[in-house]
Design an enzyme around this catalytic site. Structure first.
Site, short mmCIF file in Angstrom:
data_model
loop_
_atom_site.label_atom_id
_atom_site.label_comp_id
_atom_site.label_asym_id
_atom_site.label_seq_id
_atom_site.Cartn_x
_atom_site.Cartn_y
_atom_site.Cartn_z
N LYS A 148 0.85 -1.34 -0.04
CA LYS A 148 -0.01 0.14 -0.11
C LYS A 148 0.92 1.22 0.01
O LYS A 148 0.26 2.20 -0.68
CB LYS A 148 -0.85 -0.15 1.22
N ASP A 177 -10.07 2.71 2.13
CA ASP A 177 -9.99 2.20 3.58
C ASP A 177 -10.80 3.02 4.61
O ASP A 177 -11.39 2.91 5.55
CB ASP A 177 -8.73 1.74 3.99
P1 NAP Z 1 0.03 -4.06 8.63
O1 NAP Z 1 0.13 -2.66 8.02
O2 NAP Z 1 0.85 -5.11 8.66
O3 NAP Z 1 -0.23 -3.99 10.33
C1 NAP Z 1 -0.43 -4.56 11.23
C2 NAP Z 1 -0.43 -4.14 12.56
O4 NAP Z 1 -0.62 -5.12 13.52
C3 NAP Z 1 0.86 -3.61 13.03
O5 NAP Z 1 0.99 -2.59 13.94
C4 NAP Z 1 1.58 -4.93 13.68
O6 NAP Z 1 2.48 -4.36 14.72
C5 NAP Z 1 0.39 -5.10 14.29
N1 NAP Z 1 0.52 -6.84 14.81
C6 NAP Z 1 0.76 -7.67 13.77
N2 NAP Z 1 0.81 -8.86 14.59
C7 NAP Z 1 0.70 -8.32 16.00
C8 NAP Z 1 0.55 -9.45 17.04
N3 NAP Z 1 0.66 -10.54 17.07
N4 NAP Z 1 0.31 -8.64 18.19
C9 NAP Z 1 0.08 -7.30 18.19
N5 NAP Z 1 0.17 -6.53 17.06
C10 NAP Z 1 0.48 -7.13 16.21
O7 NAP Z 1 -1.36 -4.40 8.31
P2 NAP Z 1 -2.96 -3.64 8.11
O8 NAP Z 1 -2.91 -3.24 6.28
O9 NAP Z 1 -2.76 -2.34 8.82
O10 NAP Z 1 -3.86 -4.66 8.31
C11 NAP Z 1 -4.18 -5.05 9.47
C12 NAP Z 1 -5.48 -5.78 9.66
O11 NAP Z 1 -6.55 -5.19 9.25
C13 NAP Z 1 -5.22 -7.15 8.73
O12 NAP Z 1 -5.87 -8.43 9.63
C14 NAP Z 1 -6.40 -6.87 7.73
O13 NAP Z 1 -6.84 -8.07 7.15
C15 NAP Z 1 -7.33 -6.00 8.43
N6 NAP Z 1 -8.08 -4.88 7.50
C16 NAP Z 1 -9.17 -5.18 7.14
C17 NAP Z 1 -9.94 -4.45 6.40
C18 NAP Z 1 -11.23 -4.58 5.93
O14 NAP Z 1 -11.80 -4.34 4.77
N7 NAP Z 1 -11.96 -5.30 7.05
C19 NAP Z 1 -9.22 -3.51 5.40
C20 NAP Z 1 -7.95 -3.38 5.80
C21 NAP Z 1 -7.46 -4.14 6.75
P3 NAP Z 1 4.07 -4.46 14.33
O15 NAP Z 1 4.46 -3.02 13.98
O16 NAP Z 1 4.77 -4.60 15.65
O17 NAP Z 1 4.13 -5.74 13.54
#
Ligand code: NAP
Length: 509
Positions: A305, A341
């Site tokens: 992204k 988003d």
């Molecule tokens: P991202 O940029 O990879 O960010 C993930 C975040 O989660 C980071 O802050 C990461 O922390 C944290 N994290 C990962 N594993 C963790 C753990 N075991 N314990 C605590 N924190 C943890 O991903 P993203 O794009 O933000 O997406 C995150 C989630 O949102 C995904 O599950 C995605 O499916 C969901 N999402 C849903 C929609 C929807 O339409 N419903 C849209 C977008 C995203 P670190 O920096 O420490 O790794």
């Protein structure tokens, strides 16, 4: 015209009989993978039985060698003997033979029953490791045999590995040759869906999820119902999702359902890409791409992204402020970037919670979705605080949006109106039984919103309900951000109910 061939790989004649009957419901052609039989001696018998039944579907007979991905250890002489002694079937039949056999048998005086007509022979080559550098030479060698149909299947490890396959299809079209060209693996699915509309003689669809005979093979039902393969032609507009991985994404299901409901000649595909710069250059940007297609737009997901932003010609202000693009629109020879988003997250939240002004909002996580959430909540007048496992990394997001940041473990959310989980905790797979916050931590919170949507009810939402919170699933954001993408690409509003129904049908309940 698209033709779907369903391969049947069964260990016994009884199993094969059942599988052929099921295959006939979805197949235009049925391939009998005779090498799957435990007793390869029974192969001739299997052909006789299925020939007699045939269900009005042409058969493809295949006794694949182990080196080319076959299941039996039948050696070269065994394969040669089988083909030489096969009783000519009465049903319409094609015979899939490896290149070595075709060369050998075509130079022999008589190849019973294939001497009848070499047009019925598919001469095939498989590479399960990657795309061989001499792919064109392999095509030329097969084209020089008397076989009427050329088949080349290679392993795609990235979406760009599909380019040589599309080039081969274009070459075969120019040279008036029948070609089946396929890239295997999840990164190759676009060749399986688009192949027939670009001249491939047929495409393969699995009998069901458990019976794929090659990596990445979708089911025949998915090819028809999700991708509407029979409707695709050279005019079809192409959209898709680029990310890594993308095979679990629900976006193809919801967007293709919405295209079907709106009767739009378009298809939405998964593009698995490791290197987004190469993908954009070679497949997307109208000034540099190496494929001719009506590409209209893309969804962008983890981990591309932010990386995609310098590759675009124009970016909308919201996406710039968030620091992430999740939607690309191809207009003339330009690429335009947007972020849906933020609005997708807010629309269902405001519908459920009401005005956000002065609401105390805890955002768990500090990645891309947390950035979109922070931007959108602040934009609506909310007071945001971040909670993350790694304060060092989260400090960047906190600083960018001027919000406080706290350690996630041991956090107390009492006093917050809204708590949003933007981490993958709770998601189907390794994290499914994990929650970022417990009932005790969530007491007093008015609404808990989980961006994870698979499963629909996560542990976080169950814990929140037990704490007396109202709950909101990420499925609503998925639909809302997808609906906005659909509008950007087509200029029309999709039927969100169709999108939701199809998404729910595909989810773990
Ligand atoms: P991202 O940029 O990879 O960010 C993930 C975040 O989660 C980071 O802050 C990461 O922390 C944290 N994290 C990962 N594993 C963790 C753990 N075991 N314990 C605590 N924190 C943890 O991903 P993203 O794009 O933000 O997406 C995150 C989630 O949102 C995904 O599950 C995605 O499916 C969901 N999402 C849903 C929609 C929807 O339409 N419903 C849209 C977008 C995203 P670190 O920096 O420490 O790794």
């Amino acid at each position: 015209m698209s033709r779907i061939c369903v391969p049947v790989c069964a260990r016994s004649l009884d199993e094969m009989r059942d599988a052929v009957e099921r295959a006939a419901e979805a197949a235009d052609l049925i391939e009998l993978r005779l090498d799957c039989l435990d007793d390869v001696e029974a192969a001739s018998r299997a052909v006789e039985v299925e020939d007699a039944r045939s269900f009005g579907r042409p058969l493809i007979l295949t006794l694949r060698s182990a080196e080319q991905g076959g299941h039996s250890s039948v050696d070269y002489e065994g394969r040669r003997r089988f083909w030489s002694s096969l009783k000519p079937p009465a049903a319409d039949c094609l015979f899939d033979l490896e290149y070595d056999l075709v060369q050998d048998l075509s130079s022999a005086a008589s190849l019973h029953p294939l001497d009848a007509d070499w047009k019925q022979v598919i001469c095939s080559h498989h590479d399960f490791k990657g795309v061989p550098p001499d792919l064109e030479k392999i095509y030329e060698a097969i084209a020089a045999t008397p076989a009427g149909i050329i088949k080349i299947a290679v392993q795609a490890n990235d979406a760009i590995d599909c380019l040589p396959i599309f080039n081969l299809l274009e070459r075969a079209r120019r040279e008036h040759r029948e070609l089946i060209a396929i890239a295997m693996g999840p990164a190759g699915i676009i060749t399986r869906v688009l192949g027939p509309s670009r001249g491939s003689f047929l495409t393969y669809g699995a009998l069901d999820d458990e019976n794929a005979t090659a990596p990445g093979q979708p089911t025949a039902k998915q090819l028809r119902d999700v991708y509407r393969i029979e409707r695709l032609d050279s005019e079809t507009e192409v959209m898709g999702i680029v990310g890594n991985p993308v095979n679990q994404s629900l976006s193809p299901v919801i967007h293709n359902a919405a295209f079907a409901a709106a009767n739009i000649n378009a298809v939405y595909l998964p593009f698995q890409a490791h290197d987004v710069t190469e993908f954009m250059r070679r497949m997307v940007h109208p000034k540099t791409r190496e494929i001719v297609w009506n590409l209209r737009g893309l969804s962008v997901t983890i981990p591309h992204k932010s990386a995609v932003m310098p590759l675009l010609d124009w970016i909308d202000e919201t996406a710039k402020e968030i620091g992430a693009v999740n939607t690309i629109l191809v207009r003339d020879d330009q690429l335009l970037g947007y972020n849906t988003d933020a609005s997708g997250l807010m629309t269902p939240l405001i519908n459920r919670f009401g005005a956000i002004r002065d609401a105390r909002c805890a955002v768990i996580g500090a990645g891309g979705a947390a950035r979109a959430a922070s931007w959108a909540l602040i934009n609506e007048g909310g007071m945001v605080e971040l909670f993350a496992r790694n304060l060092g990394r989260a400090a960047i997001t906190a600083k960018d949006f001027g919000v406080p940041c706290h350690q996630l473990s041991g956090a107390d959310f009492a006093g917050f109106d809204i708590v949003i989980n933007t981490t993958p905790l709770g998601m189907f797979g390794a994290y499914q039984e994990v929650t970022p916050a417990t009932t005790a931590q969530l007491l007093g919170v008015r609404l808990a919103y989980d961006l994870v949507y698979n499963p629909i009810e996560t542990v976080f939402l169950r814990q929140a309900r037990a704490a007396g919170c109202d709950i909101l699933s990420g499925i609503e954001m998925l639909i809302a951000q997808g609906a906005e993408q659909f509008r950007l690409w087509t200029g029309q509003f999709p039927d969100a109910n169709v999108m939701r129904t199809r998404a729910l049908r595909s989810l773990v309940q």
